[in-house]
Design an enzyme around this catalytic site. Structure first.
Site, PDB file in Angstrom:
ATOM      1  N   LYS A   1      -6.897   9.510  -8.182  1.00  0.00           N
ATOM      2  CA  LYS A   1      -7.318  10.378  -7.080  1.00  0.00           C
ATOM      3  C   LYS A   1      -7.869  11.690  -7.631  1.00  0.00           C
ATOM      4  O   LYS A   1      -7.527  12.109  -8.726  1.00  0.00           O
ATOM      5  CB  LYS A   1      -6.119  10.703  -6.175  1.00  0.00           C
ATOM      6  CG  LYS A   1      -5.715   9.576  -5.246  1.00  0.00           C
ATOM      7  CD  LYS A   1      -6.712   9.398  -4.125  1.00  0.00           C
ATOM      8  CE  LYS A   1      -6.203   8.435  -3.077  1.00  0.00           C
ATOM      9  NZ  LYS A   1      -7.276   7.903  -2.238  1.00  0.00           N
TER      10      LYS A   1
ATOM     11  N   ASP B   1      -0.989   6.161  -5.690  1.00  0.00           N
ATOM     12  CA  ASP B   1      -2.061   7.128  -5.951  1.00  0.00           C
ATOM     13  C   ASP B   1      -1.581   8.154  -6.968  1.00  0.00           C
ATOM     14  O   ASP B   1      -0.452   8.655  -6.850  1.00  0.00           O
ATOM     15  CB  ASP B   1      -2.421   7.851  -4.648  1.00  0.00           C
ATOM     16  CG  ASP B   1      -2.755   6.864  -3.550  1.00  0.00           C
ATOM     17  OD1 ASP B   1      -3.846   6.285  -3.595  1.00  0.00           O
ATOM     18  OD2 ASP B   1      -1.897   6.656  -2.665  1.00  0.00           O
TER      19      ASP B   1
ATOM     20  N   GLU C   1       0.681  -0.670  -4.734  1.00  0.00           N
ATOM     21  CA  GLU C   1      -0.457   0.247  -4.861  1.00  0.00           C
ATOM     22  C   GLU C   1       0.100   1.660  -4.785  1.00  0.00           C
ATOM     23  O   GLU C   1       1.002   1.944  -3.979  1.00  0.00           O
ATOM     24  CB  GLU C   1      -1.458   0.002  -3.728  1.00  0.00           C
ATOM     25  CG  GLU C   1      -2.806   0.687  -3.912  1.00  0.00           C
ATOM     26  CD  GLU C   1      -2.952   2.058  -3.282  1.00  0.00           C
ATOM     27  OE1 GLU C   1      -3.980   2.694  -3.511  1.00  0.00           O
ATOM     28  OE2 GLU C   1      -2.031   2.525  -2.575  1.00  0.00           O
TER      29      GLU C   1
ATOM     30  N   HIS D   1       0.822  -1.208   0.000  1.00  0.00           N
ATOM     31  CA  HIS D   1       0.000   0.000   0.000  1.00  0.00           C
ATOM     32  C   HIS D   1       0.861   1.266   0.000  1.00  0.00           C
ATOM     33  O   HIS D   1       1.575   1.535   0.965  1.00  0.00           O
ATOM     34  CB  HIS D   1      -0.893  -0.029   1.258  1.00  0.00           C
ATOM     35  CG  HIS D   1      -1.769   1.164   1.410  1.00  0.00           C
ATOM     36  ND1 HIS D   1      -1.701   2.009   2.496  1.00  0.00           N
ATOM     37  CD2 HIS D   1      -2.758   1.644   0.611  1.00  0.00           C
ATOM     38  CE1 HIS D   1      -2.600   2.956   2.376  1.00  0.00           C
ATOM     39  NE2 HIS D   1      -3.260   2.759   1.248  1.00  0.00           N
ATOM     40  N   ARG D   2       0.793   2.016  -1.061  1.00  0.00           N
ATOM     41  CA  ARG D   2       1.656   3.197  -1.273  1.00  0.00           C
ATOM     42  C   ARG D   2       3.130   2.780  -1.174  1.00  0.00           C
ATOM     43  O   ARG D   2       3.961   3.535  -0.665  1.00  0.00           O
ATOM     44  CB  ARG D   2       1.341   4.312  -0.285  1.00  0.00           C
ATOM     45  CG  ARG D   2      -0.151   4.659  -0.190  1.00  0.00           C
ATOM     46  CD  ARG D   2      -0.445   5.789   0.786  1.00  0.00           C
ATOM     47  NE  ARG D   2      -1.836   5.822   1.186  1.00  0.00           N
ATOM     48  CZ  ARG D   2      -2.346   6.574   2.138  1.00  0.00           C
ATOM     49  NH1 ARG D   2      -1.568   7.415   2.782  1.00  0.00           N
ATOM     50  NH2 ARG D   2      -3.633   6.509   2.440  1.00  0.00           N
TER      51      ARG D   2
ATOM     52  N   GLU E   1      -4.276   3.978  -8.261  1.00  0.00           N
ATOM     53  CA  GLU E   1      -5.529   4.617  -7.823  1.00  0.00           C
ATOM     54  C   GLU E   1      -5.645   6.024  -8.394  1.00  0.00           C
ATOM     55  O   GLU E   1      -4.784   6.879  -8.159  1.00  0.00           O
ATOM     56  CB  GLU E   1      -5.610   4.657  -6.293  1.00  0.00           C
ATOM     57  CG  GLU E   1      -6.928   5.286  -5.880  1.00  0.00           C
ATOM     58  CD  GLU E   1      -7.196   5.313  -4.390  1.00  0.00           C
ATOM     59  OE1 GLU E   1      -6.447   4.694  -3.617  1.00  0.00           O
ATOM     60  OE2 GLU E   1      -8.171   5.991  -4.019  1.00  0.00           O
TER      61      GLU E   1
ATOM     62  N   HIS F   1      -0.648  10.920  -2.603  1.00  0.00           N
ATOM     63  CA  HIS F   1      -1.982  10.554  -2.104  1.00  0.00           C
ATOM     64  C   HIS F   1      -2.900  11.750  -1.898  1.00  0.00           C
ATOM     65  O   HIS F   1      -4.011  11.800  -2.437  1.00  0.00           O
ATOM     66  CB  HIS F   1      -1.839   9.778  -0.792  1.00  0.00           C
ATOM     67  CG  HIS F   1      -3.142   9.347  -0.214  1.00  0.00           C
ATOM     68  ND1 HIS F   1      -3.903  10.153   0.608  1.00  0.00           N
ATOM     69  CD2 HIS F   1      -3.852   8.198  -0.364  1.00  0.00           C
ATOM     70  CE1 HIS F   1      -5.007   9.519   0.953  1.00  0.00           C
ATOM     71  NE2 HIS F   1      -5.004   8.331   0.379  1.00  0.00           N
TER      72      HIS F   1
ATOM     73  N   ASP G   1       0.423  -2.072   4.412  1.00  0.00           N
ATOM     74  CA  ASP G   1       1.610  -1.214   4.581  1.00  0.00           C
ATOM     75  C   ASP G   1       2.845  -2.058   4.879  1.00  0.00           C
ATOM     76  O   ASP G   1       3.964  -1.551   4.822  1.00  0.00           O
ATOM     77  CB  ASP G   1       1.402  -0.246   5.758  1.00  0.00           C
ATOM     78  CG  ASP G   1       0.302   0.780   5.509  1.00  0.00           C
ATOM     79  OD1 ASP G   1      -0.189   0.857   4.372  1.00  0.00           O
ATOM     80  OD2 ASP G   1      -0.051   1.510   6.464  1.00  0.00           O
TER      81      ASP G   1
END
Ligand code: G3P
Ligand code: CA
Length: 243
Positions: free
Chosen positions: A109, A35, A33, A6-7, A107, A48, A229
């Protein structure tokens, strides 16, 4: 089951930077992942929040910066002095570095301020058509519908927080019409919900896992991927089914 950082490996390094992405790859994540948003001069950057304040030494909205201005910001020091000098990456630079090594869960955004983001992202991804794997996701269904209409061959995911741990028939119909994955907040997940999504032919990812116990529990349910994470929390399969 897929492990999705995640990120990046954002529990250990500043989110959405190469430090976090490199670590995610080292920890054998299947996907990263991240953003994306558009700059003032319409470059796709990886960050993000709609403002730069939390994760850089700058202030203000991403959309008000040119790429050149954004790349003068320090995106690492907020996390720790060891990361001083990390930059906000462009999506193109991330693709160049990882497209044949790690999948990307991208993602979208910021709609409605990000008019045309779907088109720009799809256009860029199309130039990396030999990538290992890319999925485009959003909380915004309209954004995913727009993306699917423009780029039907690129896999998509809807991010969801279903009320009361269930999705209505209508919601499932909509997801099925424009997405290949439902990426569901893990606190709303249960076996019945997973099965109802699977019956529609969609895979299920769970977000965002930050403790070992939850990672273990979700891994024992039939989810297809965990967004975490801490990508070292999951047991890695040697082989995966093709997704
Ligand atoms: O993949 C789902 C997750 O990234 C959505 O939440 O706020 O971390 O972008 P957020
Ligand atoms: Ca995200």
């Amino acid at each position: 089951m897929y492990t999705i950082a995640h990120r990046g490996a954002s529990g250990y390094a500043p989110e959405n930077t190469f430090a976090a992405f490199d670590l995610a790859a080292e920890l054998k994540s299947d996907m990263i992942e991240l953003d994306v948003q558009l700059t003032k001069d319409r470059h796709i950057v990886v960050i993000h929040d709609d403002r730069v304040d939390r994760t850089t030494n700058g202030t203000g909205y991403v959309k008000d910066y040119t790429l050149k201005e954004l790349q003068t910001l320090d995106a690492g020091s907020w996390f720790g002095p060891a990361f001083q000098g990390e930059k906000i990456p462009t999506l193109e630079a991330v693709l160049k570095r990882y497209h044949q090594k790690v999948g990307l869960l991208i993602e979208l955004k910021g709609p409605p301020s990000q008019v045309g983001l779907e088109k720009e992202v799809g256009k860029l991804l199309s130039t990396f058509s030999f990538s290992i794997y890319n999925i485009v996701q959003s909380f915004n269904i309209r954004s995913i519908q727009t993306f699917r209409d423009l780029y039907p061959s690129i896999p998509t995911a809807v991010i969801a927080r279903p009320s009361f741990g269930r999705l209505t028939r209508n919601q499932l119909n909509v997801y099925q019409s424009c997405a290949d994955y439902a990426n569901i907040k893990y606190t709303r997940l249960n076996r019945l919900l997973i099965s109802s999504v699977h019956k529609r032919g969609l895979k299920v990812f769970a977000w965002t896992i930050r403790d070992q116990k939850t990672a273990d529990k979700l891994q024992s349910m039939a989810v297809d991927g965990i967004v975490t994470d801490y990508p070292d929390f999951t047991l890695k399969d040697d082989k995966h089914e093709t997704i």
